[in-house]
Design an enzyme around this catalytic site. Structure first.
Site, PDB file in Angstrom:
ATOM      1  N   ASP A   1       6.388 -15.953   3.653  1.00  0.00           N
ATOM      2  CA  ASP A   1       4.896 -16.058   3.734  1.00  0.00           C
ATOM      3  C   ASP A   1       4.469 -17.175   4.535  1.00  0.00           C
ATOM      4  O   ASP A   1       3.909 -17.991   4.155  1.00  0.00           O
ATOM      5  CB  ASP A   1       4.311 -16.043   2.216  1.00  0.00           C
ATOM      6  CG  ASP A   1       3.272 -15.290   1.772  1.00  0.00           C
ATOM      7  OD1 ASP A   1       2.827 -14.379   2.697  1.00  0.00           O
ATOM      8  OD2 ASP A   1       2.734 -15.527   0.677  1.00  0.00           O
TER       9      ASP A   1
ATOM     10  N   ASP B   1       3.266  -9.226   2.304  1.00  0.00           N
ATOM     11  CA  ASP B   1       2.593 -10.145   3.291  1.00  0.00           C
ATOM     12  C   ASP B   1       3.771 -10.805   4.098  1.00  0.00           C
ATOM     13  O   ASP B   1       3.672 -11.933   4.410  1.00  0.00           O
ATOM     14  CB  ASP B   1       2.178 -11.507   2.380  1.00  0.00           C
ATOM     15  CG  ASP B   1       1.037 -10.962   1.451  1.00  0.00           C
ATOM     16  OD1 ASP B   1       0.325  -9.850   1.885  1.00  0.00           O
ATOM     17  OD2 ASP B   1       0.526 -11.948   0.734  1.00  0.00           O
TER      18      ASP B   1
ATOM     19  N   HIS C   1      -3.627  -5.416   3.459  1.00  0.00           N
ATOM     20  CA  HIS C   1      -4.598  -4.672   2.822  1.00  0.00           C
ATOM     21  C   HIS C   1      -6.093  -4.563   3.875  1.00  0.00           C
ATOM     22  O   HIS C   1      -5.829  -5.218   5.023  1.00  0.00           O
ATOM     23  CB  HIS C   1      -5.212  -5.546   1.813  1.00  0.00           C
ATOM     24  CG  HIS C   1      -5.579  -7.034   2.029  1.00  0.00           C
ATOM     25  ND1 HIS C   1      -6.782  -7.449   2.431  1.00  0.00           N
ATOM     26  CD2 HIS C   1      -4.772  -8.181   2.200  1.00  0.00           C
ATOM     27  CE1 HIS C   1      -6.953  -8.436   2.623  1.00  0.00           C
ATOM     28  NE2 HIS C   1      -5.514  -9.120   2.540  1.00  0.00           N
TER      29      HIS C   1
ATOM     30  N   TRP D   1      -7.506  -7.568   5.907  1.00  0.00           N
ATOM     31  CA  TRP D   1      -6.560  -8.133   6.629  1.00  0.00           C
ATOM     32  C   TRP D   1      -6.327  -7.480   8.125  1.00  0.00           C
ATOM     33  O   TRP D   1      -6.235  -7.707   9.162  1.00  0.00           O
ATOM     34  CB  TRP D   1      -5.216  -8.690   5.988  1.00  0.00           C
ATOM     35  CG  TRP D   1      -4.412  -9.177   6.590  1.00  0.00           C
ATOM     36  CD1 TRP D   1      -4.265  -9.856   7.905  1.00  0.00           C
ATOM     37  CD2 TRP D   1      -2.791  -9.534   6.073  1.00  0.00           C
ATOM     38  NE1 TRP D   1      -2.956 -10.390   8.144  1.00  0.00           N
ATOM     39  CE2 TRP D   1      -2.368 -10.305   7.197  1.00  0.00           C
ATOM     40  CE3 TRP D   1      -2.226  -9.268   5.008  1.00  0.00           C
ATOM     41  CZ2 TRP D   1      -0.577 -10.384   6.987  1.00  0.00           C
ATOM     42  CZ3 TRP D   1      -1.016  -9.705   4.756  1.00  0.00           C
ATOM     43  CH2 TRP D   1      -0.114 -10.366   5.935  1.00  0.00           C
TER      44      TRP D   1
ATOM     45  N   ASN E   1      -3.495  -8.493  -4.442  1.00  0.00           N
ATOM     46  CA  ASN E   1      -4.891  -8.652  -3.792  1.00  0.00           C
ATOM     47  C   ASN E   1      -5.917  -8.013  -4.562  1.00  0.00           C
ATOM     48  O   ASN E   1      -5.708  -7.686  -5.752  1.00  0.00           O
ATOM     49  CB  ASN E   1      -4.792  -8.356  -2.434  1.00  0.00           C
ATOM     50  CG  ASN E   1      -5.876  -9.310  -1.536  1.00  0.00           C
ATOM     51  OD1 ASN E   1      -6.964  -8.962  -1.290  1.00  0.00           O
ATOM     52  ND2 ASN E   1      -5.152 -10.119  -0.775  1.00  0.00           N
TER      53      ASN E   1
ATOM     54  N   LYS F   1       1.115  -6.356  -9.055  1.00  0.00           N
ATOM     55  CA  LYS F   1       1.009  -7.382  -9.412  1.00  0.00           C
ATOM     56  C   LYS F   1       0.760  -7.630 -10.895  1.00  0.00           C
ATOM     57  O   LYS F   1      -0.224  -7.028 -11.329  1.00  0.00           O
ATOM     58  CB  LYS F   1      -0.103  -8.555  -8.418  1.00  0.00           C
ATOM     59  CG  LYS F   1      -0.219  -9.736  -9.156  1.00  0.00           C
ATOM     60  CD  LYS F   1       0.819 -10.675  -8.621  1.00  0.00           C
ATOM     61  CE  LYS F   1       0.359 -12.205  -8.859  1.00  0.00           C
ATOM     62  NZ  LYS F   1       1.269 -13.018  -8.400  1.00  0.00           N
TER      63      LYS F   1
ATOM     64  N   ASP G   1      -1.620 -16.710  -8.697  1.00  0.00           N
ATOM     65  CA  ASP G   1      -1.407 -16.666  -7.279  1.00  0.00           C
ATOM     66  C   ASP G   1      -0.900 -17.748  -6.485  1.00  0.00           C
ATOM     67  O   ASP G   1      -0.246 -18.040  -5.648  1.00  0.00           O
ATOM     68  CB  ASP G   1      -2.698 -16.188  -6.449  1.00  0.00           C
ATOM     69  CG  ASP G   1      -3.052 -14.762  -6.961  1.00  0.00           C
ATOM     70  OD1 ASP G   1      -1.949 -13.859  -6.986  1.00  0.00           O
ATOM     71  OD2 ASP G   1      -4.155 -14.601  -7.054  1.00  0.00           O
TER      72      ASP G   1
END
EC number: 3.2.1.-
Length: 592
Positions: free
Chosen positions: A260, A307, A360, A363, A400, A525, A531
């Site tokens: 990340d 990610d 997503h 992004w 997300n 998730k 987060d």
């Protein structure tokens, strides 16, 4: 589909309802076979109820045009009871009483001869199928107008009079969609935490993914959602949960070197150059466990490195969103090499299904991001020993909040002569929600050489955006930005916001094959997992403090310099966040 507790496991219900069926067709439908609706000449309709819960249902509709090409179509039907369409996708739907009209628009507004248009919707009430459909005023009976059709052939008395046209696969047999015909693993550690929350017992038996976010998680490290159970313990539990259907256990593989690179909250334990440890101490150990013969009847869906790869497109080089860490990971190649190694080693296991994380729509949804991201996915899928056959599909919206569908506007709509894409919220993105993005990304992946049967997962664990703030109808404003602000169900300050979002709610319950090209809606998730921390908290997990998790942060270039929208008093990433769980429960859509 809504998970129903039965003997400690989640059972997924799957039913296909088809209009105007004969007794033979009804028998086939009972076996789970898709049967076209025989209710009109020139077209045929398949109406599929893919999900049912106490207060509603999800249906997919496929209409095939058997006549001349149509440019602009309307499909009409009457519900047999008090069903009401609540929101839909890939078509414009309206309802008056029991009568429903679905109109094609945008990319699916025309249907050629033998062409098909597909759309879906959520509804309230029971999922009983309509009895008849009409396309542009013509009743759909599946006919072709042949005045002298061939008679039915004389049955062969030596043949099985009622063969199963689609027999269930044998345990461990490779299947096209590992979610179909399977129960999903219910993590007992997460389930217990959810049940301990007020009202949480209503969702405690929903299936969620298991996150292996560090080497210690493989053996068990007392993390909030894996407890002291390691990967082998969870696989053993999945075997124990199996009944007359196979069990699909979802495992997130998440421990790349320099993980990340654009977000500090979810940094990992491995340094940027520790690709050797990633391979030998992490992937090899996971693969050895999953390849054990005693787990061969399970279906194991792996979500590969959330990610990661898109960062090599959007956060490097001369872009104003670039970070030094992402530039390093692009230069050393360890993201691509690590993902390739995971795909190769796990892809060699017959009952493992790899889904590569693909970001997503908020992004990757711009043309300058989507195509190049798929190019990076292809590079990883063809590096070292990996091949495209090691990629079963892609996962989007992992951890997300992007809305599954925006019910009140499409990207091609206009307001007072201005395109929706021009609004501040959409900001020239090609997509306004995750479902259209997922379907488009799938098409782009196939066009670049991935297998044509790949499927998509959409994480719907936190993108429901229900509660009192959810708009119930489009705005009447003629000002573009006012219209979008008053109409959108995604209530974030900016689609780039990703940390512990205030006002979010549980989304669609885990559902199998809900739309074209989508293998499942999935809770990847686990709801209630943080987060990232709202402030710096020392920890031994390698997780840093990211200002995007600070409720007072006013933003940066990656979120349009908008407020973070984060909840206060959050623990470090992956740890249980009771206040967030309660908010997700209260704002669930569909409601709990």
């Amino acid at each position: 589909m809504r998970a129903e507790p039965q003997s400690g496991r989640a059972r997924w219900r799957s039913g296909k309802a088809v209009a105007g069926m004969s007794a033979l067709a009804l028998g086939a439908a009972a076996l789970g076979v898709a049967v076209p609706a025989y209710a009109a000449e020139g077209c045929e309709v398949e109406y599929t109820v893919v999900n049912e819960w106490n207060s509603g249902f999800t249906a997919n509709v496929s209409v095939t045009n058997l006549g001349d090409p149509v440019d602009g179509w309307e499909l009409e039907w009457d519900f047999p009871g008090d069903q009401q369409v609540t929101n839909g996708w890939n078509a414009d739907l309206s309802q008056s009483g029991q009568h429903v009209t679905a109109s094609g628009s945008g990319w699916n507004g025309s249907i050629g001869t033998d062409g098909t248009a597909e759309f879906g919707f959520n509804g309230s009430g029971g999922g009983d199928a309509p009895g008849e459909f009409s396309l542009n005023g013509v009743t759909c009976d599946g006919g072709t107008g042949d005045p002298d059709p061939d008679p039915e052939p004389t049955p062969d008395p030596t043949e099985d009079p009622d063969p199963d046209p689609d027999p269930d696969p044998e345990p461990g047999e490779r299947v096209d969609n590992p979610y179909e015909g399977a129960d999903l693993y219910v993590n007992p550690v997460w389930s217990e935490k959810a049940a301990d929350e007020p009202g949480g017992d209503a969702i405690a038996d929903e299936p969620t993914a298991l996150w292996l976010d560090r080497i210690g998680a493989i053996e068990g490290n007392d993390s909030p959602t894996t407890g002291d159970m390691g990967l082998r313990d969870h696989l053993d539990e999945a075997v124990a949960q199996a009944g007359d259907r196979p069990v699909n256990i979802q495992v997130v593989v998440y421990n790349l070197p320099g993980r990340d690179c654009a977000a500090l909250a979810s940094n990992g334990e491995l340094g940027q150059e520790e690709i050797g440890r990633y391979k030998t101490e992490y992937i090899d150990v996971i693969a050895d466990i999953m390849d054990d013969e005693e787990y061969s009847d399970l279906r194991i869906s792996t979500i590969i490195e959330p990610d990661s790869l898109p960062n090599l497109v959007t956060n490097v080089g001369s872009r104003d969103t670039a970070t030094e860490n992402c530039d390093t990971m692009l230069e050393n190649g360890n993201y691509v090499e690590g993902v390739a190694y995971a795909l190769s080693e796990l892809g060699d296991i017959p009952n493992v299904y790899n889904y590569v994380d693909a970001g997503h729509h908020g992004w990757i949804g711009w043309d300058t991001n989507l195509g190049p991201s798929v190019e990076v996915f292809m590079e990883a899928a063809t590096t070292g020993g990996a091949t495209v056959d090691d990629v079963h599909g892609f996962a989007v919206n992992t951890a997300n909040y992007s809305a599954l569908t925006e019910p009140h506007f499409d990207v091609d709509d206009t307001v007072n002569g201005q395109q929706v894409r021009q609004s501040d919220w959409v900001d020239w993105n090609q997509y306004v929600d995750e479902q259209t993005f997922a379907q488009a990304l799938r098409q782009e992946a196939v066009s670049q050489g991935f297998n044509s049967d790949i499927g998509m997962l959409i994480d719907t664990s936190r993108n429901g955006w229900g509660g009192p703030e959810r708009p119930t109808e489009p705005s009447s404003s003629n000002d573009l930005n006012t219209f979008i602000e008053d109409s959108r169900v995604d209530r974030r300050f900016n689609p780039g916001n990703w940390c512990n979002q205030a006002g979010a709610g549980l989304g669609e319950r885990p559902t199998v094959a809900p739309a074209s090209g989508i293998d499942a809606y999935s809770w990847i998730k686990p709801p209630g997992e943080s987060d990232g921390s709202s402030e710096l908290i020392d920890n031994d997990e390698g997780k840093g403090f990211d200002e995007m998790c600070d409720p007072d942060y006013e933003g940066n270039v990656r979120n349009g310099n908008s407020p973070s929208g984060a909840l206060p008093n959050a623990p470090i990433a992956g740890h249980w966040f009771s206040a967030q769980f309660q908010e997700l429960l209260a704002n669930a859509h569909p409601s709990v």
